[in-house]
Design a protein around this motif. Structure first.
Motif, short mmCIF file in Angstrom:
data_model
loop_
_atom_site.label_atom_id
_atom_site.label_comp_id
_atom_site.label_asym_id
_atom_site.label_seq_id
_atom_site.Cartn_x
_atom_site.Cartn_y
_atom_site.Cartn_z
N GLN A 5 19.94 -30.29 22.91
CA GLN A 5 20.46 -31.68 23.81
C GLN A 5 21.82 -31.54 24.05
OE1 GLN A 5 19.42 -34.62 20.78
NE2 GLN A 5 17.57 -35.28 22.08
N ASN A 6 22.04 -31.86 25.55
CA ASN A 6 23.31 -31.96 26.13
C ASN A 6 23.93 -30.85 25.72
OD1 ASN A 6 22.62 -34.51 26.96
ND2 ASN A 6 23.32 -35.50 25.22
N LEU A 7 23.51 -29.54 25.95
CA LEU A 7 24.16 -28.33 25.56
C LEU A 7 25.30 -27.87 26.65
CD1 LEU A 7 24.82 -25.80 23.64
CD2 LEU A 7 22.80 -24.76 25.04
N ASN A 8 26.46 -27.70 26.09
CA ASN A 8 27.52 -27.06 27.11
C ASN A 8 28.15 -25.93 26.41
OD1 ASN A 8 28.12 -29.44 29.55
ND2 ASN A 8 27.79 -30.39 27.51
N PHE A 9 28.14 -24.97 27.27
CA PHE A 9 28.77 -23.67 27.11
C PHE A 9 29.53 -22.84 27.82
CE2 PHE A 9 28.76 -19.15 26.17
CZ PHE A 9 29.11 -19.09 24.78
N SER A 10 30.50 -22.18 27.61
CA SER A 10 31.33 -21.58 28.56
C SER A 10 31.93 -20.28 27.80
CB SER A 10 32.10 -22.19 29.41
OG SER A 10 33.20 -22.78 28.53
N ASN A 12 34.34 -18.94 29.72
CA ASN A 12 35.69 -19.20 30.29
C ASN A 12 35.62 -20.83 30.63
OD1 ASN A 12 37.70 -19.73 32.23
ND2 ASN A 12 37.96 -17.55 32.90
N LYS A 13 36.43 -21.53 30.04
CA LYS A 13 36.42 -22.87 30.12
C LYS A 13 36.37 -23.39 31.42
CE LYS A 13 36.84 -23.48 25.76
NZ LYS A 13 35.72 -24.10 24.93
N GLY A 14 37.13 -22.56 32.48
CA GLY A 14 36.98 -23.05 34.03
C GLY A 14 35.54 -22.71 34.57
N ARG A 15 34.74 -22.10 33.65
CA ARG A 15 33.37 -21.54 34.56
C ARG A 15 32.23 -21.89 33.64
NH1 ARG A 15 33.96 -15.73 36.92
NH2 ARG A 15 32.02 -16.35 37.81
N PRO A 16 31.89 -23.11 33.40
CA PRO A 16 30.66 -23.24 32.54
C PRO A 16 29.46 -22.55 32.84
CG PRO A 16 31.05 -25.16 33.86
CD PRO A 16 32.17 -24.18 34.23
N LEU A 17 28.93 -22.28 31.84
CA LEU A 17 27.59 -21.31 31.83
C LEU A 17 26.32 -22.32 31.65
CD1 LEU A 17 26.47 -18.90 32.23
CD2 LEU A 17 26.29 -18.18 29.81
N PHE A 18 26.36 -23.37 30.87
CA PHE A 18 25.52 -24.27 30.83
C PHE A 18 26.09 -25.62 30.95
CE2 PHE A 18 23.57 -21.18 27.46
CZ PHE A 18 22.74 -20.54 28.42
N LYS A 19 25.35 -26.62 31.55
CA LYS A 19 25.78 -27.84 31.37
C LYS A 19 24.86 -28.99 30.96
CE LYS A 19 28.84 -26.97 35.75
NZ LYS A 19 28.97 -27.52 37.20
N GLU A 20 25.25 -29.79 30.28
CA GLU A 20 24.20 -30.83 29.80
C GLU A 20 22.78 -30.39 29.75
OE1 GLU A 20 25.58 -33.72 28.49
OE2 GLU A 20 27.48 -32.72 28.99
N ASP A 55 30.26 -25.51 23.28
CA ASP A 55 31.18 -26.34 23.22
C ASP A 55 31.03 -27.89 22.91
OD1 ASP A 55 32.46 -23.87 24.29
OD2 ASP A 55 32.01 -24.69 26.63
N SER A 56 29.84 -28.30 23.29
CA SER A 56 29.47 -29.37 22.91
C SER A 56 27.90 -29.63 22.85
CB SER A 56 30.17 -30.61 23.70
OG SER A 56 29.82 -30.57 24.94
N GLY A 57 27.67 -30.69 22.30
CA GLY A 57 25.86 -30.57 22.45
C GLY A 57 25.40 -30.33 21.15
N SER A 58 23.95 -30.32 20.92
CA SER A 58 23.56 -30.05 19.59
C SER A 58 22.28 -29.06 19.73
CB SER A 58 22.95 -31.27 19.06
OG SER A 58 21.88 -31.88 19.81
N ILE A 59 21.98 -28.17 18.80
CA ILE A 59 21.10 -27.33 18.60
C ILE A 59 20.59 -27.55 17.26
CG2 ILE A 59 20.44 -24.85 18.70
CD1 ILE A 59 22.81 -24.28 20.41
#
Length: 280
Positions: A5-10, A12-20, A55-59
């Motif tokens: 849920q709401n997974l955010n990952f990067s 490089n902090k300026g280039r997210p790979l996953f958004k929500e 970076d945030s969200g839950s797994i």
């Protein structure tokens, strides 16, 4: 089995790979994970296995947070990476060193799989060819009898007969309690094997649907001419390979490559027609 849920990952902090990103996976299925190069297929697998952290969200995997690396969870995850290292030891020593981490490891089944793949038992694993190493790891991974099996590009390095063997073995390996997640860019290697499709696009899950749901809502067919009801089409000998809304309830075979290309071009249309953004 797996709830994201709401997974955010990067990286490089300026280039997210996953958004929500949201994703739900259930047991008793073989999922095919597809996406363009750089879409994050391998990274998603590593997040699920607890090898990298969001970076945030839950797994949640089998009720656990994988970042905690609890032995009770790790003993139920078999992860077969695309890139790997095997030590200069013989197979029996490799098994003695690694099998104890998996309480349900079946040595008889392991030897049976090695025989199916024609892998010699008395050879040092590091001296095997790349294809032999891949088949050895697949055999070991299946013999662990874990509830979750994760495979990253498992058919890379396999010749055509070995790919046929792989599909045969994987089809017999699925159980009602097991979840298999296979990432690949060689989509035709998953034909007639997977029963659910996940496609990553634009930092999120664009498609997460069962094969039956896809073919109930979309019709894959060869047409001579394009018409307004065609959602996506590619030129082919004698006409076009096309996808259209299955308003007449026609039977058709899923074309994974065509679906993948269609999602890249017509993601919103395809997603709206499937009506199944989260398949369990």
């Amino acid at each position: 089995m797996i709830a994201i849920q709401n997974l955010n990952f990067s990286y490089n902090k300026g280039r997210p790979l996953f958004k929500e990103m949201d994703l739900q996976l259930g047991q008793g299925h073989i999922y095919g994970l597809l996406g363009k190069n750089g879409a994050g297929k391998s990274t998603l697998l590593k997040n699920i296995a607890g090898l990298v952290y969001p970076d945030s969200g839950s797994i949640q995997v089998l009720g656990h947070n994988p970042r905690h690396r609890e032995p009770s969870l790790l003993s139920e995850i078999s992860f077969i990476p695309e890139e790997f290292y095997l030590p200069q030891v013989r197979s029996d020593k490799f098994v003695r060193a690694n099998a104890p981490f998996y309480p349900n490891f079946d040595s008889g089944y392991f030897r049976e799989l090695l025989g199916e793949f024609e892998i010699p038992l008395n050879q040092r694993v590091a001296d095997m060819s790349y294809g032999q190493k891949k088949k050895y790891l697949i055999s070991f991974g299946l013999a662990t009898n874990t509830k979750l099996i994760i495979m990253d590009e498992p058919t890379n390095g396999l010749d055509i007969p070995s790919k046929v063997q792989f599909r045969k073995i994987m089809a017999s390996a699925i159980t009602d309690e097991r979840c298999v997640l296979i990432s690949t860019h060689q989509v035709r290697d998953l034909d007639n094997l997977i029963d659910a499709v996940i496609i990553l696009d634009e930092h999120r899950v664009a498609v997460n649907a069962s094969v039956s749901s896809i073919t109930e809502n979309l019709c894959f067919k060869k047409v001579k001419e394009l018409s307004p009801e065609i959602i996506y089409a590619e030129p082919a000998i004698g006409g076009y390979n096309a996808i259209q809304h299955n308003s007449l309830g026609e039977d058709s075979k899923l074309d994974l490559e065509l679906l993948f290309n269609a999602v890249s071009q017509k993601q919103e249309t395809i997603t709206n027609l499937l009506h199944t953004p989260h398949y369990v």
